[in-house]
Design an enzyme around this catalytic site. Structure first.
Site, short mmCIF file in Angstrom:
data_model
loop_
_atom_site.label_atom_id
_atom_site.label_comp_id
_atom_site.label_asym_id
_atom_site.label_seq_id
_atom_site.Cartn_x
_atom_site.Cartn_y
_atom_site.Cartn_z
N TRP A 200 0.74 -5.18 9.98
CA TRP A 200 1.42 -4.99 11.27
C TRP A 200 2.28 -6.19 11.64
O TRP A 200 3.11 -6.11 12.55
CB TRP A 200 0.40 -4.71 12.37
CG TRP A 200 -0.29 -3.38 12.23
CD1 TRP A 200 -1.57 -3.15 11.83
CD2 TRP A 200 0.29 -2.09 12.48
NE1 TRP A 200 -1.83 -1.80 11.81
CE2 TRP A 200 -0.72 -1.13 12.21
CE3 TRP A 200 1.55 -1.66 12.90
CZ2 TRP A 200 -0.49 0.24 12.35
CZ3 TRP A 200 1.78 -0.30 13.04
CH2 TRP A 200 0.77 0.63 12.77
N ARG B 180 4.53 -7.40 9.75
CA ARG B 180 5.84 -7.24 9.11
C ARG B 180 6.88 -6.78 10.14
O ARG B 180 6.56 -6.44 11.28
CB ARG B 180 5.73 -6.24 7.96
CG ARG B 180 4.80 -6.71 6.85
CD ARG B 180 4.82 -5.77 5.67
NE ARG B 180 3.95 -6.24 4.60
CZ ARG B 180 3.85 -5.65 3.42
NH1 ARG B 180 4.58 -4.57 3.14
NH2 ARG B 180 3.04 -6.14 2.49
N ASP C 33 0.21 -4.10 -4.90
CA ASP C 33 1.08 -5.18 -4.45
C ASP C 33 2.32 -5.28 -5.33
O ASP C 33 2.25 -5.05 -6.54
CB ASP C 33 0.30 -6.50 -4.50
CG ASP C 33 0.93 -7.59 -3.66
OD1 ASP C 33 1.71 -7.26 -2.76
OD2 ASP C 33 0.64 -8.76 -3.91
N LEU D 120 -12.08 14.52 -7.21
CA LEU D 120 -11.82 13.11 -6.96
C LEU D 120 -11.86 12.86 -5.46
O LEU D 120 -11.26 13.61 -4.69
CB LEU D 120 -10.45 12.70 -7.51
CG LEU D 120 -9.96 11.30 -7.13
CD1 LEU D 120 -10.78 10.24 -7.87
CD2 LEU D 120 -8.48 11.14 -7.45
N SER E 297 -4.54 -4.29 7.90
CA SER E 297 -4.43 -4.64 9.33
C SER E 297 -3.43 -5.77 9.52
O SER E 297 -2.81 -5.89 10.59
CB SER E 297 -5.80 -5.02 9.89
OG SER E 297 -6.42 -6.02 9.10
N GLY F 117 7.91 -5.09 -2.59
CA GLY F 117 9.04 -5.88 -2.11
C GLY F 117 9.67 -6.69 -3.22
O GLY F 117 10.90 -6.76 -3.35
N GLU G 247 -16.35 -5.67 -10.71
CA GLU G 247 -15.52 -6.39 -11.67
C GLU G 247 -14.12 -6.52 -11.08
O GLU G 247 -13.60 -5.56 -10.49
CB GLU G 247 -15.47 -5.64 -13.00
CG GLU G 247 -16.81 -5.51 -13.70
CD GLU G 247 -17.36 -6.85 -14.15
OE1 GLU G 247 -16.57 -7.69 -14.63
OE2 GLU G 247 -18.58 -7.07 -14.00
N HIS H 121 9.15 0.64 -1.80
CA HIS H 121 8.02 1.40 -1.25
C HIS H 121 8.04 2.84 -1.76
O HIS H 121 6.98 3.42 -2.05
CB HIS H 121 8.06 1.38 0.27
CG HIS H 121 7.75 0.04 0.87
ND1 HIS H 121 6.69 -0.73 0.44
CD2 HIS H 121 8.36 -0.67 1.86
CE1 HIS H 121 6.65 -1.85 1.13
NE2 HIS H 121 7.65 -1.84 1.99
N ARG I 82 -5.92 -5.50 -8.70
CA ARG I 82 -4.78 -5.87 -7.87
C ARG I 82 -3.59 -6.12 -8.78
O ARG I 82 -3.71 -6.81 -9.79
CB ARG I 82 -5.07 -7.11 -7.03
CG ARG I 82 -3.87 -7.47 -6.16
CD ARG I 82 -4.19 -8.52 -5.12
NE ARG I 82 -3.01 -8.75 -4.29
CZ ARG I 82 -3.02 -9.35 -3.12
NH1 ARG I 82 -4.17 -9.78 -2.61
NH2 ARG I 82 -1.92 -9.53 -2.43
#
Length: 224
Positions: A51, A53, A2, A113, A48, A5, A189, A19, A170
């Site tokens: 979309w 945006r 996140d 990986l 989901s 923008g 965690e 981006h 995050r």
């Protein structure tokens, strides 16, 4: 992942630039995961809800994903990365969807990986889909409702052959899961970082690993 923008707005550049820089952060994150011996990495690339945006931003995101798939995929394959897609990637259109599936097939024997990309993904929809799948088996008479337990239900999820996450991170200072791996993260965690995703680097990954290792995982039990 996140903060693309906000990173762009703070610098007075188009969101598309944020981006693109976020795409570079993906490369750094994948490298760091391999260097630290992490066998499974899941990246929430497009939810989901994304979309909703603007059409312009969605088009830019799709174009960026196509670019990385076509120009950076070989590097991942050579590094031993197995690519998996969860979510509803068909919504991106037939050609791109087929490219994703070919990439999955080409890398399915790689073992260094396992990189899962969540594309057009929503955990509630995934859980509902698993429940619907089991209900159809019950209706067909091939499954006893009494046999449904947590293990069977987990086997109906899109992550059926991937371990539950040990750590969910995050970025950007937001402190919520936003419909990501809700079932699978029951005992994960959680780590919320103030860094914006385009600024995320290998030092951030290493620090996250250190913080994770200091935690005592109990899975509902008492501390030793």
């Amino acid at each position: 992942m996140d903060g693309n923008g906000r990173w762009a707005r703070a610098r007075g550049v188009p969101v598309a630039h944020g981006h693109r820089e976020g795409g570079e952060a993906v490369q750094r994150c994948v490298r760091a995961a391999m260097e630290h011996g992490v066998p499974y990495l899941t990246l929430y690339a497009f939810s989901s809800e994304n979309w909703r945006r603007s059409g312009e931003e969605i088009s830019e995101l799709k174009g960026l994903m196509r670019f990385y798939l076509r120009h950076r995929f070989r590097e991942l394959d050579e590094q031993g990365v197995q690519l998996r897609i969860i979510g509803d990637p068909q919504r991106f259109g037939g050609n791109f969807y087929q490219e994703l599936r070919r990439a999955e097939e080409k890398t399915r024997h790689n073992t260094r990986l396992t990189l899962s990309l969540a594309l057009s993904y929503g955990s509630r929809a995934e859980i509902a889909g698993a429940a619907r799948h089991l209900a159809e088996q019950v209706r067909a008479g091939t499954l006893d409702p009494g046999a449904i337990d947590e293990t069977l239900f987990a086997g109906a999820l899109q992550t059926y052959d991937v371990p539950d996450p040990d750590l969910v991170m995050r970025t950007s200072g937001e402190s919520r899961l936003s419909n990501f791996l809700l079932w699978q993260s029951a005992y994960a965690e959680l780590l919320f970082l103030d860094v914006l995703w385009p600024d995320f680097g290998e030092k951030d990954f290493a620090e996250a690993m250190k913080r994770y290792m200091r935690r005592q995982r109990r899975f509902g039990g008492r501390p030793e």
